[in-house]
Design an enzyme around this catalytic site. Structure first.
Site, PDB file in Angstrom:
ATOM      1  N   ARG A 155       0.798  -1.295   0.160  1.00  0.00           N
ATOM      2  CA  ARG A 155      -0.018   0.016   0.152  1.00  0.00           C
ATOM      3  C   ARG A 155       1.068   1.250  -0.031  1.00  0.00           C
ATOM      4  O   ARG A 155       0.475   2.262  -0.690  1.00  0.00           O
ATOM      5  CB  ARG A 155      -0.762   0.081   1.299  1.00  0.00           C
ATOM      6  CG  ARG A 155      -1.717   1.248   1.318  1.00  0.00           C
ATOM      7  CD  ARG A 155      -2.425   1.475   2.788  1.00  0.00           C
ATOM      8  NE  ARG A 155      -3.553   0.152   2.847  1.00  0.00           N
ATOM      9  CZ  ARG A 155      -3.960  -0.238   4.098  1.00  0.00           C
ATOM     10  NH1 ARG A 155      -3.121   0.154   5.306  1.00  0.00           N
ATOM     11  NH2 ARG A 155      -4.562  -1.041   4.160  1.00  0.00           N
ATOM     12  N   TYR A 156       1.966   1.086   0.987  1.00  0.00           N
ATOM     13  CA  TYR A 156       2.864   2.478   0.770  1.00  0.00           C
ATOM     14  C   TYR A 156       4.156   2.107   0.124  1.00  0.00           C
ATOM     15  O   TYR A 156       4.379   0.918   0.266  1.00  0.00           O
ATOM     16  CB  TYR A 156       3.121   2.466   2.452  1.00  0.00           C
ATOM     17  CG  TYR A 156       2.249   2.551   3.327  1.00  0.00           C
ATOM     18  CD1 TYR A 156       1.312   4.242   3.436  1.00  0.00           C
ATOM     19  CD2 TYR A 156       1.750   1.898   4.404  1.00  0.00           C
ATOM     20  CE1 TYR A 156       0.258   4.376   4.185  1.00  0.00           C
ATOM     21  CE2 TYR A 156       0.798   2.028   5.316  1.00  0.00           C
ATOM     22  CZ  TYR A 156       0.203   3.178   5.182  1.00  0.00           C
ATOM     23  OH  TYR A 156      -0.890   3.412   5.972  1.00  0.00           O
ATOM     24  N   ARG A 168       7.143   0.138   2.151  1.00  0.00           N
ATOM     25  CA  ARG A 168       6.777  -0.916   2.915  1.00  0.00           C
ATOM     26  C   ARG A 168       5.812  -1.935   2.287  1.00  0.00           C
ATOM     27  O   ARG A 168       4.871  -1.371   2.133  1.00  0.00           O
ATOM     28  CB  ARG A 168       6.646  -0.791   4.474  1.00  0.00           C
ATOM     29  CG  ARG A 168       5.748   0.455   4.773  1.00  0.00           C
ATOM     30  CD  ARG A 168       5.934   1.284   5.872  1.00  0.00           C
ATOM     31  NE  ARG A 168       5.076   2.010   6.464  1.00  0.00           N
ATOM     32  CZ  ARG A 168       4.465   3.007   6.118  1.00  0.00           C
ATOM     33  NH1 ARG A 168       4.916   3.929   4.896  1.00  0.00           N
ATOM     34  NH2 ARG A 168       3.476   3.708   6.709  1.00  0.00           N
ATOM     35  N   CYS A 216      -4.101 -18.371  13.869  1.00  0.00           N
ATOM     36  CA  CYS A 216      -3.344 -17.836  14.985  1.00  0.00           C
ATOM     37  C   CYS A 216      -3.482 -18.653  16.170  1.00  0.00           C
ATOM     38  O   CYS A 216      -4.377 -19.691  16.089  1.00  0.00           O
ATOM     39  CB  CYS A 216      -4.251 -16.435  15.416  1.00  0.00           C
ATOM     40  SG  CYS A 216      -4.498 -15.244  13.576  1.00  0.00           S
ATOM     41  N   CYS A 265      -9.398 -13.523  18.174  1.00  0.00           N
ATOM     42  CA  CYS A 265      -9.809 -12.063  18.726  1.00  0.00           C
ATOM     43  C   CYS A 265     -11.121 -11.957  18.108  1.00  0.00           C
ATOM     44  O   CYS A 265     -11.375 -11.849  17.006  1.00  0.00           O
ATOM     45  CB  CYS A 265      -8.960 -10.891  18.602  1.00  0.00           C
ATOM     46  SG  CYS A 265      -7.193 -11.355  18.782  1.00  0.00           S
ATOM     47  N   CYS A 295     -11.376  -8.924  15.481  1.00  0.00           N
ATOM     48  CA  CYS A 295     -10.338  -8.965  14.510  1.00  0.00           C
ATOM     49  C   CYS A 295     -10.711  -8.360  12.918  1.00  0.00           C
ATOM     50  O   CYS A 295     -11.792  -8.870  12.618  1.00  0.00           O
ATOM     51  CB  CYS A 295      -9.823 -10.793  14.020  1.00  0.00           C
ATOM     52  SG  CYS A 295      -8.802 -11.079  12.737  1.00  0.00           S
ATOM     53  N   ARG A 345      -9.235  -8.799  10.470  1.00  0.00           N
ATOM     54  CA  ARG A 345      -9.094  -9.983   9.287  1.00  0.00           C
ATOM     55  C   ARG A 345      -9.835 -11.228   9.569  1.00  0.00           C
ATOM     56  O   ARG A 345      -9.685 -12.300   8.929  1.00  0.00           O
ATOM     57  CB  ARG A 345      -7.627 -10.284   8.901  1.00  0.00           C
ATOM     58  CG  ARG A 345      -6.835  -9.179   8.415  1.00  0.00           C
ATOM     59  CD  ARG A 345      -5.732  -9.641   7.556  1.00  0.00           C
ATOM     60  NE  ARG A 345      -5.053  -8.202   7.179  1.00  0.00           N
ATOM     61  CZ  ARG A 345      -3.782  -7.890   7.811  1.00  0.00           C
ATOM     62  NH1 ARG A 345      -3.170  -8.758   8.629  1.00  0.00           N
ATOM     63  NH2 ARG A 345      -3.395  -6.815   7.173  1.00  0.00           N
ATOM     64  N   ASP A 399     -11.719  -1.140  13.857  1.00  0.00           N
ATOM     65  CA  ASP A 399     -12.052  -1.245  12.456  1.00  0.00           C
ATOM     66  C   ASP A 399     -13.544  -1.697  12.230  1.00  0.00           C
ATOM     67  O   ASP A 399     -14.048  -2.406  13.261  1.00  0.00           O
ATOM     68  CB  ASP A 399     -11.073  -2.322  11.766  1.00  0.00           C
ATOM     69  CG  ASP A 399      -9.655  -1.831  11.578  1.00  0.00           C
ATOM     70  OD1 ASP A 399      -9.548  -0.581  11.245  1.00  0.00           O
ATOM     71  OD2 ASP A 399      -8.776  -2.413  12.204  1.00  0.00           O
ATOM     72  N   ASP A 419      -7.562   3.236  10.094  1.00  0.00           N
ATOM     73  CA  ASP A 419      -7.265   2.713   9.079  1.00  0.00           C
ATOM     74  C   ASP A 419      -8.373   3.060   8.231  1.00  0.00           C
ATOM     75  O   ASP A 419      -9.545   2.453   8.262  1.00  0.00           O
ATOM     76  CB  ASP A 419      -6.844   1.256   9.137  1.00  0.00           C
ATOM     77  CG  ASP A 419      -5.964   0.596   8.253  1.00  0.00           C
ATOM     78  OD1 ASP A 419      -5.882   1.181   6.955  1.00  0.00           O
ATOM     79  OD2 ASP A 419      -4.972  -0.182   8.752  1.00  0.00           O
ATOM     80  N   LYS A 462      -3.283   4.353   7.204  1.00  0.00           N
ATOM     81  CA  LYS A 462      -3.483   4.827   8.585  1.00  0.00           C
ATOM     82  C   LYS A 462      -3.413   6.141   8.724  1.00  0.00           C
ATOM     83  O   LYS A 462      -2.264   6.561   8.009  1.00  0.00           O
ATOM     84  CB  LYS A 462      -2.710   3.859   9.477  1.00  0.00           C
ATOM     85  CG  LYS A 462      -3.048   2.400   9.438  1.00  0.00           C
ATOM     86  CD  LYS A 462      -2.235   1.594  10.301  1.00  0.00           C
ATOM     87  CE  LYS A 462      -1.907   0.222  10.116  1.00  0.00           C
ATOM     88  NZ  LYS A 462      -1.628  -0.249   8.870  1.00  0.00           N
TER      89      LYS A 462
HETATM   90  C1  LIG Z   1      -0.279  -0.843   8.581  1.00  0.00           C
HETATM   91  C2  LIG Z   1       0.177  -1.348   7.285  1.00  0.00           C
HETATM   92  C3  LIG Z   1       1.340  -1.221   7.208  1.00  0.00           C
HETATM   93  C4  LIG Z   1       2.503  -0.588   8.257  1.00  0.00           C
HETATM   94  O1  LIG Z   1       2.017   0.755   8.438  1.00  0.00           O
HETATM   95  P1  LIG Z   1       3.038   1.751   9.605  1.00  0.00           P
HETATM   96  O2  LIG Z   1       2.261   2.931   9.571  1.00  0.00           O
HETATM   97  O3  LIG Z   1       4.479   1.869   8.946  1.00  0.00           O
HETATM   98  O4  LIG Z   1       3.161   0.908  11.091  1.00  0.00           O
HETATM   99  C5  LIG Z   1       2.089  -1.471   5.936  1.00  0.00           C
HETATM  100  N1  LIG Z   1       1.107  -1.959   4.964  1.00  0.00           N
HETATM  101  C6  LIG Z   1      -0.127  -1.864   5.191  1.00  0.00           C
HETATM  102  C7  LIG Z   1      -0.810  -2.607   3.857  1.00  0.00           C
HETATM  103  C8  LIG Z   1      -0.679  -1.807   6.399  1.00  0.00           C
HETATM  104  O5  LIG Z   1      -1.934  -2.178   6.512  1.00  0.00           O
HETATM  105  S1  SF4 Z   2      -6.292  -9.949  15.760  1.00  0.00           S
HETATM  106 FE1  SF4 Z   2      -6.977 -11.210  14.079  1.00  0.00          FE
HETATM  107  S2  SF4 Z   2      -5.072 -11.681  13.077  1.00  0.00           S
HETATM  108 FE2  SF4 Z   2      -4.079 -10.822  15.024  1.00  0.00          FE
HETATM  109  S3  SF4 Z   2      -4.075 -12.483  16.602  1.00  0.00           S
HETATM  110 FE3  SF4 Z   2      -6.338 -11.782  16.628  1.00  0.00          FE
HETATM  111  S4  SF4 Z   2      -7.258 -12.855  15.294  1.00  0.00           S
HETATM  112 FE4  SF4 Z   2      -5.340 -13.227  14.820  1.00  0.00          FE
END
Ligand SMILES: *Cc1c(COP(=O)(O)O)cnc(C)c1O
Ligand code: SF4
Length: 344
Positions: free
Chosen positions: A85-86, A89, A98, A102, A105, A107, A267, A304, A311
């Protein structure tokens, strides 16, 4: 424990709740580790650990604003397991399993015990993408929880990244030091390190009680090995949405040599409205922390943005334009307003 009947057998829920919770477990994965089960006070209906891991029928209440892919990973999927995305990174999602699941979560539609690990071919394609994209300075390894894989496979992934010149930082996002501290073995710690690269571990923790002596010792094994630790927490209604709960959590992290990094606004994951606060509440909590607990204990409150827009900090503002030209009004931590620059 992954089934409501097991939760009942373990004394974590009343047997009469099994049927209702089976309906939730059929929709969203459930797992509670022994370390987390030990922390749950089943007699307390508001137990903040239970609220994070024990399924709740409220999860079947899906709101119109909720989205399967709340932070927009999909639009930025660049290769198998890669979300880019960025520019500098990229995320590498090593596994979708996992140690715990959670209830909030982000995801939750992607993770679960049935979800596959990347195949060797997919791994090769993911590494090829990173290798061919020189802008990637940092690889954020996530999941699921990437530390559940064997130290041997972790070492392989680290060696693969370490061989890529432009990758300088390898960051692991995990809940394992808290939810299963015994799995932070010396072999695992060793596997995370790569000569010439910086390895970071970002711990996901949401309540001070998660920082048990065993969890603190697991963090110490990582930090003593030269791996800096940061934390991310999710702001959760009924779990950590008071100034006291947040201050206790941030202090427990700093005492464990883990620097609070992000406090995520909840989220819009499906079936999580009962655990979300408003942004106004989040900002008030951040104001309450500022000035009252050490600067080391201040995370950045982030949202996010749905749709994959990234973010952004959404904490309270302390600065506004003053009434005179080139002046500002600044609010101190007690709420008093001061002119900047001060009047001569
Ligand atoms: C959260 C996230 C990151 C890391 O973001 P930071 O602000 O550097 O912690 C990088 N890529 C994606 C797709 C993310 O969701
Ligand atoms: S937040 Fe989601 S991905 Fe992270 S440990 Fe919990 S269940 Fe797993």
């Amino acid at each position: 424990m992954t089934r409501p009947a097991e939760l009942a057998a373990g004394g974590l829920i009343a047997p009469e709740r099994i049927a209702a919770l089976d309906a939730v477990a059929a929709r969203y994965a459930v797992a509670v580790t022994p370390a987390m089960a030990d922390l749950i006070d089943a007699a307390d209906p508001d137990d903040p650990i239970a609220r994070q891991f024990i399924p709740d029928p409220a999860e079947l209440d899906r709101r119109p604003e909720e989205i399967d892919d709340p932070i927009g990973d999909e639009p930025h999927a660049a290769a198998p397991g890669i979300v880019h995305r960025y520019p500098d990174r990229a995320l590498l999602k090593l596994v979708h399993v996992c140690a715990v699941y959670c209830r909030f979560c982000f995801r939750r539609e992607m993770v679960g015990p049935g979800a596959k690990m990347l195949t060797p071919d997919e791994m090769a394609a993911a590494f090829a993408y990173i290798r061919e994209t020189p802008a990637i300075w940092e690889v954020v390894i996530t999941g699921g929880d990437p530390l559940v894989v064997s130290p041997r496979r972790i070492a392989e992934a680290v060696a693969g990244l370490a061989a890529i010149d432009h990758v300088k930082v390898i960051r692991w996002h995990t809940r394992l030091p808290v939810v299963d501290p015994a799995r932070i073995t010396p072999a695992l710690v060793d596997a995370l390190k790569a000569p010439g690269k910086a390895s970071y571990v970002v711990l996901h923790a949401n309540h001070a009680r998660e920082l048990t002596p065993a969890a603190r010792a697991a963090c110490a094994r990582l930090v003593d090995a030269g791996i800096p630790m940061l934390s991310q927490s999710v702001l959760l209604k009924g779990i950590n949405d008071t100034p006291e709960a947040l201050a206790d959590l941030m202090r427990a992290l700093v005492e464990s040599r883990v620097k609070p990094y992000y406090l995520h606004h909840g989220d819009l994951a499906p079936g999580t409205s009962h655990l979300r606060t408003t942004i106004t509440e989040g900002q008030a909590l951040m104001r309450a922390l500022r000035g009252r607990v050490s600067g080391l204990c201040q995370p950045t409150y982030v949202l996010d943005i749905p749709g994959g827009h990234g973010k952004v900090p959404i904490g309270p503002g302390y600065l506004c334009e003053g009434v005179e030209a080139d002046s500002y009004d600044v609010m101190d931590y007690q709420g008093a307003i001061h002119r900047y620059p001060p009047k001569a």
